[in-house]
Design a protein around this motif. Structure first.
Motif, PDB file in Angstrom:
ATOM      1  N   LEU A  23      69.359  39.863  40.317  1.00 20.14           N
ATOM      2  CA  LEU A  23      68.087  40.192  40.964  1.00 20.14           C
ATOM      3  C   LEU A  23      67.518  41.497  40.413  1.00 20.14           C
ATOM      4  CD1 LEU A  23      68.802  39.314  44.711  1.00 20.14           C
ATOM      5  CD2 LEU A  23      67.330  38.068  43.122  1.00 20.14           C
ATOM      6  N   ALA A  24      68.396  42.470  40.204  1.00 22.26           N
ATOM      7  CA  ALA A  24      67.950  43.754  39.657  1.00 22.26           C
ATOM      8  C   ALA A  24      67.370  43.564  38.253  1.00 22.26           C
ATOM      9  CB  ALA A  24      69.106  44.746  39.637  1.00 22.26           C
ATOM     10  N   ILE A  60      60.904  41.084  46.025  1.00 22.39           N
ATOM     11  CA  ILE A  60      62.029  40.260  46.474  1.00 22.39           C
ATOM     12  C   ILE A  60      62.717  41.000  47.613  1.00 22.39           C
ATOM     13  CG2 ILE A  60      64.224  39.168  45.868  1.00 22.39           C
ATOM     14  CD1 ILE A  60      63.309  39.267  42.925  1.00 22.39           C
ATOM     15  N   ILE A  61      62.888  40.323  48.744  1.00 17.81           N
ATOM     16  CA  ILE A  61      63.689  40.855  49.847  1.00 17.81           C
ATOM     17  C   ILE A  61      64.975  40.037  49.894  1.00 17.81           C
ATOM     18  CG2 ILE A  61      63.829  41.311  52.321  1.00 17.81           C
ATOM     19  CD1 ILE A  61      60.768  41.325  52.405  1.00 17.81           C
ATOM     20  N   ASN A  62      66.082  40.673  49.587  1.00 16.60           N
ATOM     21  CA  ASN A  62      67.362  39.957  49.581  1.00 16.60           C
ATOM     22  C   ASN A  62      68.050  40.135  50.928  1.00 16.60           C
ATOM     23  OD1 ASN A  62      69.626  38.530  48.859  1.00 16.60           O
ATOM     24  ND2 ASN A  62      70.607  40.286  47.880  1.00 16.60           N
ATOM     25  N   ALA A  63      67.896  39.122  51.782  1.00 15.62           N
ATOM     26  CA  ALA A  63      68.531  39.143  53.099  1.00 15.62           C
ATOM     27  C   ALA A  63      69.827  38.355  53.102  1.00 15.62           C
ATOM     28  CB  ALA A  63      67.573  38.572  54.151  1.00 15.62           C
ATOM     29  N   ALA A  64      70.284  37.933  51.929  1.00 16.91           N
ATOM     30  CA  ALA A  64      71.527  37.171  51.818  1.00 16.91           C
ATOM     31  C   ALA A  64      72.670  38.110  51.466  1.00 16.91           C
ATOM     32  CB  ALA A  64      71.397  36.094  50.751  1.00 16.91           C
ATOM     33  N   ALA A  65      73.846  37.818  51.986  1.00 15.56           N
ATOM     34  CA  ALA A  65      75.029  38.621  51.663  1.00 15.56           C
ATOM     35  C   ALA A  65      76.278  37.876  52.090  1.00 15.56           C
ATOM     36  CB  ALA A  65      74.976  39.978  52.365  1.00 15.56           C
ATOM     37  N   TYR A  66      77.380  38.234  51.467  1.00 13.49           N
ATOM     38  CA  TYR A  66      78.696  37.786  51.923  1.00 13.49           C
ATOM     39  C   TYR A  66      79.173  38.833  52.925  1.00 13.49           C
ATOM     40  CZ  TYR A  66      83.547  36.181  51.863  1.00 13.49           C
ATOM     41  OH  TYR A  66      84.780  35.702  52.223  1.00 13.49           O
ATOM     42  N   PHE A 123      67.709  31.728  39.057  1.00 11.23           N
ATOM     43  CA  PHE A 123      66.972  32.865  38.511  1.00 11.23           C
ATOM     44  C   PHE A 123      66.103  32.456  37.329  1.00 11.23           C
ATOM     45  CE2 PHE A 123      70.737  34.317  40.619  1.00 11.23           C
ATOM     46  CZ  PHE A 123      70.361  35.475  41.284  1.00 11.23           C
ATOM     47  N   GLU A 124      66.532  31.417  36.620  1.00 14.64           N
ATOM     48  CA  GLU A 124      65.860  31.003  35.394  1.00 14.64           C
ATOM     49  C   GLU A 124      64.702  30.050  35.662  1.00 14.64           C
ATOM     50  OE1 GLU A 124      69.127  29.262  33.383  1.00 14.64           O
ATOM     51  OE2 GLU A 124      70.196  31.168  33.090  1.00 14.64           O
ATOM     52  N   PHE A 142      67.422  28.496  46.884  1.00 17.49           N
ATOM     53  CA  PHE A 142      67.755  29.550  45.922  1.00 17.49           C
ATOM     54  C   PHE A 142      69.213  29.933  46.145  1.00 17.49           C
ATOM     55  CE2 PHE A 142      68.029  33.424  43.644  1.00 17.49           C
ATOM     56  CZ  PHE A 142      66.938  33.507  42.799  1.00 17.49           C
ATOM     57  N   ASP A 143      70.067  29.409  45.285  1.00 16.92           N
ATOM     58  CA  ASP A 143      71.503  29.695  45.374  1.00 16.92           C
ATOM     59  C   ASP A 143      71.809  30.929  44.524  1.00 16.92           C
ATOM     60  OD1 ASP A 143      74.246  29.799  45.370  1.00 16.92           O
ATOM     61  OD2 ASP A 143      74.541  27.692  44.823  1.00 16.92           O
ATOM     62  N   LEU A 144      72.148  32.029  45.185  1.00 14.94           N
ATOM     63  CA  LEU A 144      72.385  33.281  44.477  1.00 14.94           C
ATOM     64  C   LEU A 144      73.528  33.205  43.479  1.00 14.94           C
ATOM     65  CD1 LEU A 144      71.880  35.762  47.436  1.00 14.94           C
ATOM     66  CD2 LEU A 144      70.619  35.818  45.292  1.00 14.94           C
ATOM     67  N   THR A 145      74.431  32.265  43.667  1.00 11.73           N
ATOM     68  CA  THR A 145      75.571  32.152  42.757  1.00 11.73           C
ATOM     69  C   THR A 145      75.292  31.244  41.565  1.00 11.73           C
ATOM     70  OG1 THR A 145      76.546  30.303  44.004  1.00 11.73           O
ATOM     71  CG2 THR A 145      77.160  32.537  44.681  1.00 11.73           C
ATOM     72  N   ASP A 146      74.090  30.660  41.512  1.00 11.28           N
ATOM     73  CA  ASP A 146      73.738  29.730  40.429  1.00 11.28           C
ATOM     74  C   ASP A 146      72.723  30.398  39.507  1.00 11.28           C
ATOM     75  OD1 ASP A 146      73.055  27.692  38.759  1.00 11.28           O
ATOM     76  OD2 ASP A 146      72.404  26.300  40.333  1.00 11.28           O
TER      77      ASP A 146
END
Length: 470
Positions: free
Chosen positions: A273-274, A241-247, A230-231, A222-226
């Motif tokens: 995500l929201a 959804i638990i978003n544990a990814a971040a820059y 999401f689709e 799951f690439d958050l930038t792609d």
């Protein structure tokens, strides 16, 4: 006969989540009127805000018409428009209440809320009965393939049908449904953990080990930038959804390339995500940072306004603002994260073992946050259905400087704490390209404690971590 003018009231049943409601019906010699579903009033007496999208009516010409037992992959709110029914509900979800039964007679003055996975059946007690239900997903042939069925005559459920089934009107399909012993329980909706290979993601893997309802996705899955990530996912199968990814490259975020990357991951992806969470009624858990503050307060509570000093903090604050509009959200604000992978504690332990005598910043004050405790806190908030909102989640104990923590690491590693010398943030970063840091990062933990979560002291957790047990 329909009872008029009862007050709106909710009644729990033996099946968790199934709630029976008395509805006020107002009538006279002309007939009657009722507010069959009124969101504001129903929420006030405890009806979940389940977001119905489709209204269905089943008209049944003769008394004795019997339908079910069908457990559907959505929530439904059932009532009677005219006539009377005998309703039967059987819990067909995975869990300790599998097979639990509840029955009741419904006329226009009653309604019932049926959560996903609870089997629903009814038998009409009058000719010309109209049975109506609101559902929070659109019916489709594909959705019907996800139903779970139970035979109306199952001996374990032992439903006392007012009109014996051999005298009732049933469909051939309903007669052929399996007995309870052969029913495969409906699995719960899944929790999706993003960033599953990061420090927090690995801790969440351990916290949910053995739980088949939790799915983990690293960047490869799951690439958050792609946008395609999401689709290309059926979000109807998820609850959380638990978003544990971040820059988190604080200094690099100040560069043109880093600034774009930080905004892409911490804001644009979070906004997607929201949107998913709002559209599908999901709970969104987002991890925040002490960097949303400028560090001017000695202790930061959840109500403090944003005042970020650098780009990283700005993107985290923007992400928090986006998540805050999701009806079901937890923003978990933490600081000075320590887990599996490269981090400050491991760096200090390595320096100590190599005989290095470092200068460490002594005017930034805060608390360590160990990922196992962040993961446990997130699970606690979800498992206890704590009120949605922002929660500070760090380890407990007296706030310390980075230099104080470094000295503790040296001592715990069997080296001399005096090998660590203090230096101001200004002097440490003089001549370097570095992002501004908040000087005081201690977060108030009272709101988290009020949910019943016991917060471990950072110094005890540090001792175990350096010893190799963390």
């Amino acid at each position: 006969m329909t009872e008029f003018s009862k007050p709106l009231a909710a009644h729990e049943t033996p099946i968790p989540g199934v709630v029976l409601y008395d509805l006020p019906v107002h009538g006279d010699n002309r007939g009657w009127f009722k507010e069959n579903w009124q969101r504001e009033k129903m929420l006030a007496v405890g009806l979940p805000d389940f977001g119905p999208v489709q209204n269905n009516i089943s008209f049944n010409e003769k008394a004795g018409t019997t339908r079910g037992i069908h457990a559907e992959p959505w929530d439904k709110y059932v009532s009677v428009a005219t006539g009377r029914i005998f309703g039967a509900w059987v819990d067909l979800r995975e869990g300790p209440t599998f097979g639990a039964v509840f029955t009741a007679e419904l006329d226009p003055s009653k309604a019932i809320f049926i959560p996903r996975g609870v089997g629903n059946a009814f038998q009409t007690l009058e000719d010309g009965t109209a049975y109506t239900y609101l559902v929070n997903d659109h019916w489709s042939a594909d959705a019907q393939s996800q139903y779970t069925f139970l035979n109306l005559a199952d001996e374990t459920a032992a439903i006392a049908w007012p009109i014996p089934l051999e005298e009732a009107e049933l469909s051939g399909k309903d007669r052929a449904h399996p007995r309870l012993a052969d029913v495969v329980p409906m699995a719960p909706r899944k929790t999706l953990v993003l960033g599953a290979d990061g420090q927090l993601g690995k801790a969440l893997r351990r916290a949910y080990e053995g739980d088949a309802s939790v799915e983990f996705a690293a960047r490869a899955e799951f690439d958050l930038t792609d946008p395609a990530s999401f689709e290309n996912r059926n979000w109807k199968n998820y609850s959380t959804i638990i978003n544990a990814a971040a820059y988190t490259a604080v200094d690099k975020a100040e560069t043109p390339e880093g600034r774009r990357a930080a905004w892409a991951v911490n804001v644009t992806a979070v906004a997607r995500l929201a949107r998913v969470a709002v559209d599908h009624g999901l709970t969104l858990v987002s991890v925040s940072s002490d960097y949303v503050f400028d560090g001017s307060a000695d202790v930061h509570d959840e109500a403090e306004g944003f005042s970020p000093l650098g780009v990283y903090g700005q993107t985290k604050a923007a992400g928090d603002a986006v998540v805050s509009v999701v009806p079901r959200h937890y923003i978990v604000r933490t600081s000075w994260v320590i887990g599996e992978g490269a981090n400050f504690v491991r760096t200090m332990a390595s320096l100590a073992d190599r005989g290095v005598k470092p200068s460490v910043v002594d005017d930034q004050i805060g608390r360590l946050s160990f990922t196992e405790d962040i993961a446990a806190g997130i699970r606690h908030l979800l498992d206890t259905a704590a009120p949605y909102g922002v929660y500070n989640l760090t380890n407990d104990g007296d706030p310390q400087s980075w230099a104080d923590i470094a000295k503790s690491v040296y001592t715990l590693s069997g080296h001399d704490a005096s090998d660590v010398s203090g230096v101001s943030t200004e002097d440490y970063f003089r001549g370097k390209d570095a992002a501004p840091r908040p000087l005081r990062s201690a977060l108030d933990l009272a709101k988290l404690r009020a949910t019943g979560f016991a917060v471990e002291a950072w110094d005890r957790r540090l001792q175990a971590y350096v010893a190799g047990d963390g």
